[in-house]
Design a protein around this motif. Structure first.
Motif, PDB file in Angstrom:
ATOM      1  N   GLU A   1       0.835  -1.203   0.000  1.00 31.05           N
ATOM      2  CA  GLU A   1       0.000   0.000   0.000  1.00 31.05           C
ATOM      3  C   GLU A   1       0.870   1.253   0.000  1.00 31.05           C
ATOM      4  OE1 GLU A   1      -3.895   1.383   2.524  1.00 31.05           O
ATOM      5  OE2 GLU A   1      -2.118   0.809   3.647  1.00 31.05           O
ATOM      6  N   SER A   2       1.907   1.281   0.834  1.00 33.44           N
ATOM      7  CA  SER A   2       2.791   2.446   0.935  1.00 33.44           C
ATOM      8  C   SER A   2       3.547   2.685  -0.360  1.00 33.44           C
ATOM      9  CB  SER A   2       3.778   2.250   2.086  1.00 33.44           C
ATOM     10  OG  SER A   2       3.094   2.117   3.317  1.00 33.44           O
ATOM     11  N   ALA A   3       3.816   1.615  -1.119  1.00 29.59           N
ATOM     12  CA  ALA A   3       4.537   1.746  -2.387  1.00 29.59           C
ATOM     13  C   ALA A   3       3.622   2.139  -3.537  1.00 29.59           C
ATOM     14  CB  ALA A   3       5.260   0.445  -2.718  1.00 29.59           C
ATOM     15  N   GLY A   4       2.334   2.322  -3.260  1.00 35.46           N
ATOM     16  CA  GLY A   4       1.407   2.753  -4.300  1.00 35.46           C
ATOM     17  C   GLY A   4       0.848   1.632  -5.143  1.00 35.46           C
ATOM     18  N   VAL A   5       0.970   0.376  -4.678  1.00 37.93           N
ATOM     19  CA  VAL A   5       0.388  -0.744  -5.423  1.00 37.93           C
ATOM     20  C   VAL A   5      -1.124  -0.696  -5.259  1.00 37.93           C
ATOM     21  CG1 VAL A   5       0.267  -3.257  -5.623  1.00 37.93           C
ATOM     22  CG2 VAL A   5       2.458  -2.145  -5.098  1.00 37.93           C
ATOM     23  N   PRO A   6      -1.895  -0.650  -6.347  1.00 39.81           N
ATOM     24  CA  PRO A   6      -3.355  -0.578  -6.225  1.00 39.81           C
ATOM     25  C   PRO A   6      -3.909  -1.828  -5.541  1.00 39.81           C
ATOM     26  CG  PRO A   6      -2.642  -0.016  -8.453  1.00 39.81           C
ATOM     27  CD  PRO A   6      -1.461  -0.594  -7.766  1.00 39.81           C
ATOM     28  N   LEU A   7      -4.746  -1.619  -4.547  1.00 44.02           N
ATOM     29  CA  LEU A   7      -5.343  -2.732  -3.813  1.00 44.02           C
ATOM     30  C   LEU A   7      -6.862  -2.640  -3.830  1.00 44.02           C
ATOM     31  CD1 LEU A   7      -2.916  -2.642  -0.742  1.00 44.02           C
ATOM     32  CD2 LEU A   7      -2.874  -4.290  -2.619  1.00 44.02           C
ATOM     33  N   THR A   8      -7.389  -1.986  -4.856  1.00 41.54           N
ATOM     34  CA  THR A   8      -8.825  -1.715  -4.905  1.00 41.54           C
ATOM     35  C   THR A   8      -9.656  -2.987  -4.977  1.00 41.54           C
ATOM     36  OG1 THR A   8      -8.652  -1.444  -7.301  1.00 41.54           O
ATOM     37  CG2 THR A   8      -8.565   0.560  -5.962  1.00 41.54           C
TER      38      THR A   8
ATOM     39  N   GLU B   1      -6.056  -4.025 -10.876  1.00 39.93           N
ATOM     40  CA  GLU B   1      -7.123  -3.023 -10.980  1.00 39.93           C
ATOM     41  C   GLU B   1      -8.070  -3.351 -12.133  1.00 39.93           C
ATOM     42  OE1 GLU B   1      -6.470   1.405  -9.652  1.00 39.93           O
ATOM     43  OE2 GLU B   1      -4.922   0.810 -11.079  1.00 39.93           O
ATOM     44  N   ASP B   2      -9.337  -3.143 -11.899  1.00 40.32           N
ATOM     45  CA  ASP B   2     -10.375  -3.290 -12.921  1.00 40.32           C
ATOM     46  C   ASP B   2     -11.519  -2.384 -12.501  1.00 40.32           C
ATOM     47  OD1 ASP B   2     -12.483  -4.005 -14.588  1.00 40.32           O
ATOM     48  OD2 ASP B   2     -11.911  -6.116 -14.648  1.00 40.32           O
ATOM     49  N   PRO B   3     -11.488  -1.096 -12.907  1.00 39.56           N
ATOM     50  CA  PRO B   3     -12.500  -0.143 -12.429  1.00 39.56           C
ATOM     51  C   PRO B   3     -13.929  -0.588 -12.681  1.00 39.56           C
ATOM     52  CG  PRO B   3     -10.698   1.009 -13.519  1.00 39.56           C
ATOM     53  CD  PRO B   3     -10.481  -0.447 -13.761  1.00 39.56           C
TER      54      PRO B   3
ATOM     55  N   GLN C   1     -15.073  -3.686 -12.909  1.00 37.74           N
ATOM     56  CA  GLN C   1     -15.423  -4.762 -11.996  1.00 37.74           C
ATOM     57  C   GLN C   1     -15.580  -4.249 -10.578  1.00 37.74           C
ATOM     58  OE1 GLN C   1     -16.005  -8.024 -13.132  1.00 37.74           O
ATOM     59  NE2 GLN C   1     -16.939  -8.114 -11.100  1.00 37.74           N
ATOM     60  N   THR C   2     -14.729  -3.283 -10.197  1.00 41.40           N
ATOM     61  CA  THR C   2     -14.840  -2.698  -8.860  1.00 41.40           C
ATOM     62  C   THR C   2     -16.212  -2.058  -8.660  1.00 41.40           C
ATOM     63  OG1 THR C   2     -12.457  -2.280  -8.707  1.00 41.40           O
ATOM     64  CG2 THR C   2     -13.881  -0.948  -7.303  1.00 41.40           C
ATOM     65  N   ALA C   3     -16.667  -1.289  -9.657  1.00 39.76           N
ATOM     66  CA  ALA C   3     -17.975  -0.649  -9.567  1.00 39.76           C
ATOM     67  C   ALA C   3     -19.090  -1.683  -9.564  1.00 39.76           C
ATOM     68  CB  ALA C   3     -18.164   0.331 -10.721  1.00 39.76           C
ATOM     69  N   THR C   4     -18.958  -2.720 -10.383  1.00 38.65           N
ATOM     70  CA  THR C   4     -19.976  -3.763 -10.447  1.00 38.65           C
ATOM     71  C   THR C   4     -20.090  -4.502  -9.121  1.00 38.65           C
ATOM     72  OG1 THR C   4     -19.610  -4.055 -12.825  1.00 38.65           O
ATOM     73  CG2 THR C   4     -20.706  -5.848 -11.658  1.00 38.65           C
ATOM     74  N   ASP C   5     -18.929  -4.863  -8.546  1.00 35.25           N
ATOM     75  CA  ASP C   5     -18.934  -5.559  -7.256  1.00 35.25           C
ATOM     76  C   ASP C   5     -19.585  -4.707  -6.171  1.00 35.25           C
ATOM     77  OD1 ASP C   5     -17.640  -7.673  -8.430  1.00 35.25           O
ATOM     78  OD2 ASP C   5     -15.653  -7.137  -7.678  1.00 35.25           O
ATOM     79  N   ALA C   6     -19.229  -3.425  -6.139  1.00 32.66           N
ATOM     80  CA  ALA C   6     -19.783  -2.531  -5.125  1.00 32.66           C
ATOM     81  C   ALA C   6     -21.295  -2.402  -5.288  1.00 32.66           C
ATOM     82  CB  ALA C   6     -19.118  -1.168  -5.208  1.00 32.66           C
ATOM     83  N   LEU C   7     -21.737  -2.272  -6.526  1.00 33.52           N
ATOM     84  CA  LEU C   7     -23.169  -2.151  -6.791  1.00 33.52           C
ATOM     85  C   LEU C   7     -23.908  -3.423  -6.389  1.00 33.52           C
ATOM     86  CD1 LEU C   7     -25.450  -0.446  -7.973  1.00 33.52           C
ATOM     87  CD2 LEU C   7     -24.878  -1.376 -10.228  1.00 33.52           C
ATOM     88  N   PHE C   8     -23.300  -4.563  -6.659  1.00 31.79           N
ATOM     89  CA  PHE C   8     -23.917  -5.848  -6.298  1.00 31.79           C
ATOM     90  C   PHE C   8     -24.111  -5.942  -4.788  1.00 31.79           C
ATOM     91  CE2 PHE C   8     -23.243 -10.278  -4.933  1.00 31.79           C
ATOM     92  CZ  PHE C   8     -24.346 -10.873  -5.525  1.00 31.79           C
ATOM     93  N   HIS C   9     -23.076  -5.588  -4.027  1.00 32.42           N
ATOM     94  CA  HIS C   9     -23.186  -5.657  -2.572  1.00 32.42           C
ATOM     95  C   HIS C   9     -24.219  -4.649  -2.044  1.00 32.42           C
ATOM     96  CE1 HIS C   9     -20.062  -8.570  -1.706  1.00 32.42           C
ATOM     97  NE2 HIS C   9     -19.291  -7.986  -2.597  1.00 32.42           N
ATOM     98  N   GLN C  10     -24.283  -3.480  -2.669  1.00 32.55           N
ATOM     99  CA  GLN C  10     -25.269  -2.487  -2.261  1.00 32.55           C
ATOM    100  C   GLN C  10     -26.686  -3.000  -2.526  1.00 32.55           C
ATOM    101  OE1 GLN C  10     -24.637  -0.033  -0.506  1.00 32.55           O
ATOM    102  NE2 GLN C  10     -25.608   1.894  -1.080  1.00 32.55           N
ATOM    103  N   MET C  11     -26.871  -3.661  -3.660  1.00 30.77           N
ATOM    104  CA  MET C  11     -28.184  -4.205  -3.988  1.00 30.77           C
ATOM    105  C   MET C  11     -28.589  -5.285  -2.993  1.00 30.77           C
ATOM    106  SD  MET C  11     -28.054  -4.513  -8.137  1.00 30.77           S
ATOM    107  CE  MET C  11     -29.502  -5.568  -8.099  1.00 30.77           C
TER     108      MET C  11
END
Length: 387
Positions: free
Chosen positions: A126-133, A236-238, A240-250
């Motif tokens: 995380e400190s090295a800037g590796v995306p962990l989204t 990273e896969d923006p 998929q990230t949005a889709t996953d978040a939307l699925f959990h919200q639903m």
């Protein structure tokens, strides 16, 4: 336990893409200690609590190149006690001597292991800037002999392999595009022997680390009973990230809408979808999902709080991140709708919190309820209790 300086330099130098194969002898200075923590997670994962079979680990048992469903079932419910060596347990439980056991989401079963993996390994990423989204997965393979059950294959993300022994392991990798197409154009093959002369091979001693870039063909062979700890950092896969978040919200909203839709599940799901999409719902869902993921140390949601008895103060504060946003607290994969007030200043990672401190900070019924919630989800853990 970990050569922290070397690991930090690797994260900074090779991240975020980790495009080169790297072998670091002795990166894990005390492989036996880390192996014991891994086996502690295995003990917790295979131990039933009050006869509850609903909380099962993600475990697969292989024989040669085949997934063995019978052996998998026996091991999942096999109560590894740790009184015998793990390889003896594999044989005794399944009646077979050639089992290769794969376990995913290891960090979810043991508090000490989860905190060590986050603070020692993930935080430098995380400190090295590796995306962990999209999070990480901590897994391990345990076997006495044989090669990788998947044969020569590639993975879509880099593989971080921490070999813990006790026996050595041999790894073969193929550079660049040396294997652009295997038999019949398949991305893997079980017929590895003809390919070995063209591979780069390395013998991994206990404590050695091997980084295999995404897309690089590889194969492992156990030289004797051993286990390794693996880390997958999902790319990273923006979308998929949005889709996953939307699925959990639903899913959060669906039960309420189903009731309002007179029991029609389709109508309820459609209403939940519309609700999640409206009023910046996707943006809020992505932010919420990011805080939940970070609160797990980017790994699997912890299962250990429900397996830990509360013996009262003093408590130790989790070393996993506690994220406070507005009137919510995101901790260990849970969202608590509480206002911590003066309790927030006590939540320093790894701190010891005594009864007097809690009494002075929790001066209202609401704050005392917040303390109970923090204990329930594992933010505060009784000193001396077993995870």
């Amino acid at each position: 336990m970990l050569d922290e300086g070397t690991w930090r330099k690797l994260c900074e130098r090779d991240g975020p893409h980790f495009a080169e194969r790297v072998h670091i002898p002795g990166l894990i200075r005390e492989p036996g200690v880390l192996a014991e923590l891994v086996l502690g997670a295995l003990r917790a994962a295979t131990t039933r609590v009050d006869g509850d079979d609903t909380d099962l680990p993600a475990m697969r048992a292989f024989r040669d190149t085949c997934l063995d469903y019978d052996a998998s079932e026996k091991l999942v419910s096999g109560a590894f006690s740790g009184r015998s060596a793990v390889h003896s347990w594999l044989s005794a439980r399944t009646g077979k001597d050639d089992i290769c056991l794969a376990i995913n989401g290891l960090d979810s079963w043991d508090a000490e292991l989860a905190e060590l993996l986050y603070t020692g390994f993930v935080l430098p990423l995380e400190s090295a800037g590796v995306p962990l989204t999209r999070g990480v997965d901590w897994y391990c393979f345990v076997a006495s002999s044989g090669t990788t059950p998947f044969g020569v294959h590639t993975d879509p993300e880099p593989s971080f392999i921490f070999h813990l022994g006790p026996a050595a392991k041999t790894a073969w990798t193929w550079p660049g595009l040396s294997l652009p197409a295997l038999g019949q154009g398949r991305p893997h093959t079980l017929d590895a022997e003809p390919l070995l002369p063209s591979a780069d091979s390395v013998r991994l001693a206990p404590g050695d680390f091997l980084l295999i870039p995404a897309g690089m063909y590889h194969l492992f062979r156990n030289d004797g009973p051993s286990l390794f700890l693996g880390l997958t950092v999902y790319p990273e896969d923006p979308g998929q990230t949005a889709t996953d978040a939307l699925f959990h919200q639903m899913r959060r909203r669906n039960a309420q809408h189903r009731e309002q839709a007179d029991g029609d599940p389709v109508a309820g799901a459609i209403d939940a979808f519309r609700d999640a999409l409206g009023n910046d719902g996707v943006e809020r869902a992505v932010r919420r999902q990011a805080m939940l993921r970070r609160s797990c140390g980017y790994g699997s949601p912890p299962r250990f709080p429900g397996r830990t008895s509360d013996q009262g103060p003093p408590y130790t504060v989790t070393r996993l991140p506690v994220v406070i946003a507005d009137h919510s607290v995101f901790a260990l994969g849970r969202e608590l709708s509480v206002d911590l007030g003066e309790l927030a200043r006590l939540l320093k990672p790894g701190a010891l919190v005594g009864a007097d401190e809690l009494r002075d900070a929790a001066t209202t019924p609401e704050l005392r309820a917040a303390v109970r919630a923090l204990v329930r989800v594992g933010v505060l853990r009784s000193v001396g209790t077993q995870s």
